[in-house]
Design an enzyme around this catalytic site. Sequence first.
Site, PDB file in Angstrom:
ATOM      1  N   GLY A  19      -2.497 -58.647  89.700  1.00 34.59           N
ATOM      2  CA  GLY A  19      -2.293 -59.897  89.442  1.00 34.59           C
ATOM      3  C   GLY A  19      -0.724 -60.169  88.847  1.00 34.59           C
ATOM      4  O   GLY A  19      -0.299 -60.885  88.021  1.00 34.59           O
ATOM      5  N   VAL A  65      -9.763 -56.642  92.317  1.00 37.60           N
ATOM      6  CA  VAL A  65      -9.948 -55.695  91.706  1.00 37.60           C
ATOM      7  C   VAL A  65     -11.577 -55.494  91.362  1.00 37.60           C
ATOM      8  O   VAL A  65     -11.951 -54.268  91.039  1.00 37.60           O
ATOM      9  CB  VAL A  65      -9.504 -55.766  90.362  1.00 37.60           C
ATOM     10  CG1 VAL A  65      -7.617 -55.469  90.468  1.00 37.60           C
ATOM     11  CG2 VAL A  65      -9.757 -57.013  89.644  1.00 37.60           C
ATOM     12  N   ASN A  91      -3.438 -55.834  84.845  1.00 36.02           N
ATOM     13  CA  ASN A  91      -3.318 -57.034  84.331  1.00 36.02           C
ATOM     14  C   ASN A  91      -4.095 -58.128  84.903  1.00 36.02           C
ATOM     15  O   ASN A  91      -4.235 -59.302  84.222  1.00 36.02           O
ATOM     16  CB  ASN A  91      -1.699 -57.406  84.549  1.00 36.02           C
ATOM     17  CG  ASN A  91      -1.476 -59.028  84.393  1.00 36.02           C
ATOM     18  OD1 ASN A  91      -1.549 -59.199  82.996  1.00 36.02           O
ATOM     19  ND2 ASN A  91      -1.357 -59.510  85.275  1.00 36.02           N
ATOM     20  N   SER A 143      -5.343 -57.635  74.427  1.00 38.03           N
ATOM     21  CA  SER A 143      -5.556 -59.202  73.964  1.00 38.03           C
ATOM     22  C   SER A 143      -5.616 -59.063  72.378  1.00 38.03           C
ATOM     23  O   SER A 143      -6.065 -57.915  71.741  1.00 38.03           O
ATOM     24  CB  SER A 143      -6.402 -59.884  74.557  1.00 38.03           C
ATOM     25  OG  SER A 143      -7.078 -60.910  73.884  1.00 38.03           O
ATOM     26  N   TYR A 156     -14.875 -61.578  77.509  1.00 39.46           N
ATOM     27  CA  TYR A 156     -13.556 -60.980  77.316  1.00 39.46           C
ATOM     28  C   TYR A 156     -12.905 -60.152  76.353  1.00 39.46           C
ATOM     29  O   TYR A 156     -12.484 -59.235  76.588  1.00 39.46           O
ATOM     30  CB  TYR A 156     -12.592 -62.693  77.513  1.00 39.46           C
ATOM     31  CG  TYR A 156     -11.080 -62.404  77.395  1.00 39.46           C
ATOM     32  CD1 TYR A 156     -10.573 -62.322  78.686  1.00 39.46           C
ATOM     33  CD2 TYR A 156     -10.416 -62.558  76.303  1.00 39.46           C
ATOM     34  CE1 TYR A 156      -9.182 -62.303  78.697  1.00 39.46           C
ATOM     35  CE2 TYR A 156      -8.966 -62.590  76.367  1.00 39.46           C
ATOM     36  CZ  TYR A 156      -8.374 -62.209  77.518  1.00 39.46           C
ATOM     37  OH  TYR A 156      -7.056 -62.403  77.464  1.00 39.46           O
ATOM     38  N   ALA A 159     -14.306 -56.653  77.077  1.00 39.63           N
ATOM     39  CA  ALA A 159     -13.592 -56.112  77.890  1.00 39.63           C
ATOM     40  C   ALA A 159     -12.297 -55.559  77.308  1.00 39.63           C
ATOM     41  O   ALA A 159     -11.664 -54.379  77.390  1.00 39.63           O
ATOM     42  CB  ALA A 159     -13.413 -56.930  79.049  1.00 39.63           C
ATOM     43  N   ILE A 189       1.158 -66.763  73.912  1.00 39.09           N
ATOM     44  CA  ILE A 189       2.423 -66.708  74.823  1.00 39.09           C
ATOM     45  C   ILE A 189       2.682 -68.034  75.468  1.00 39.09           C
ATOM     46  O   ILE A 189       1.561 -68.881  75.759  1.00 39.09           O
ATOM     47  CB  ILE A 189       2.348 -65.867  75.889  1.00 39.09           C
ATOM     48  CG1 ILE A 189       2.061 -64.372  75.221  1.00 39.09           C
ATOM     49  CG2 ILE A 189       3.914 -65.736  76.694  1.00 39.09           C
ATOM     50  CD1 ILE A 189       3.363 -64.042  74.395  1.00 39.09           C
TER      51      ILE A 189
END
Length: 253
Positions: A19, A65, A91, A143, A156, A159, A189
């Site tokens: 990524g 991936v 990533n 994260s 999410y 993981a 971000i």
Amino acid sequence: MFDMKSQLSLEGQTAVVTGGATGLGLAITKCLVSAGAKVVVLSRHLEAGVLDEFNGNAQFRPFDVTDTAAAAQVAKDIIKEYGSVSILINNAGNHCKKLIEEMSVEEYTSVLQTHLVGAFALTKGFFGHMKAQRKGSVIFMASMTSYIGQPAVAGYSTAKAGYLGLVHTLATEGGPFNVRVNAIAPGWIDTPMFHKATDNDPPRLAKILGRIPMNRTGEPLDIGMAAVFLCSDAARYISGVCLPVDGGALIGF
């Protein structure tokens, strides 16, 4: 005389970044190239001209991936072409924002397959090579949800929390061979995705900024610079950790 600049240099090294042509991945690619590395960007797609600024120091290879059966061969081909790969940045990812009663098992599994299983398969492809050459740095992109609860991101967060256990195990396996394994946990971000989520939701933006002691969002290059540090000899005794790059959000009140 001790030369700190040389400790941060990645000159002569080859890095693989999944990524690595969009968002935070592109910022990581920029920083790695600036530090002297050659970067192989793995992604399903590449927009025209994205890598032109790197003057050949960032090359694109198409790869999904989630195609875990092909990961070992992809790693083998890259090693054959470049001779040595000493950096791997996991990533790539996808997202499914639904409450648990709305999310199907298939959707949940798809997110895990991309983030966790896909990253494991690719790391497995390079790990033996890194151990054999007694040099390697693997980074997983964790994260805030590795640590804190947020609604509607069950796959999410599973993981991203799973990365922490994987980092700990692989750090112990790689340590005797000078292969270091770490993670980065980006905070909030300043990306298009962040603006999409907050530009029309002032209360949400205020809530986010209210828990960040630095009272501002980070920049994509903040993540790239953290990756360079963790991959460099300046971090040669750092392994098995997850570095939050979050302006203090995890400890914010």
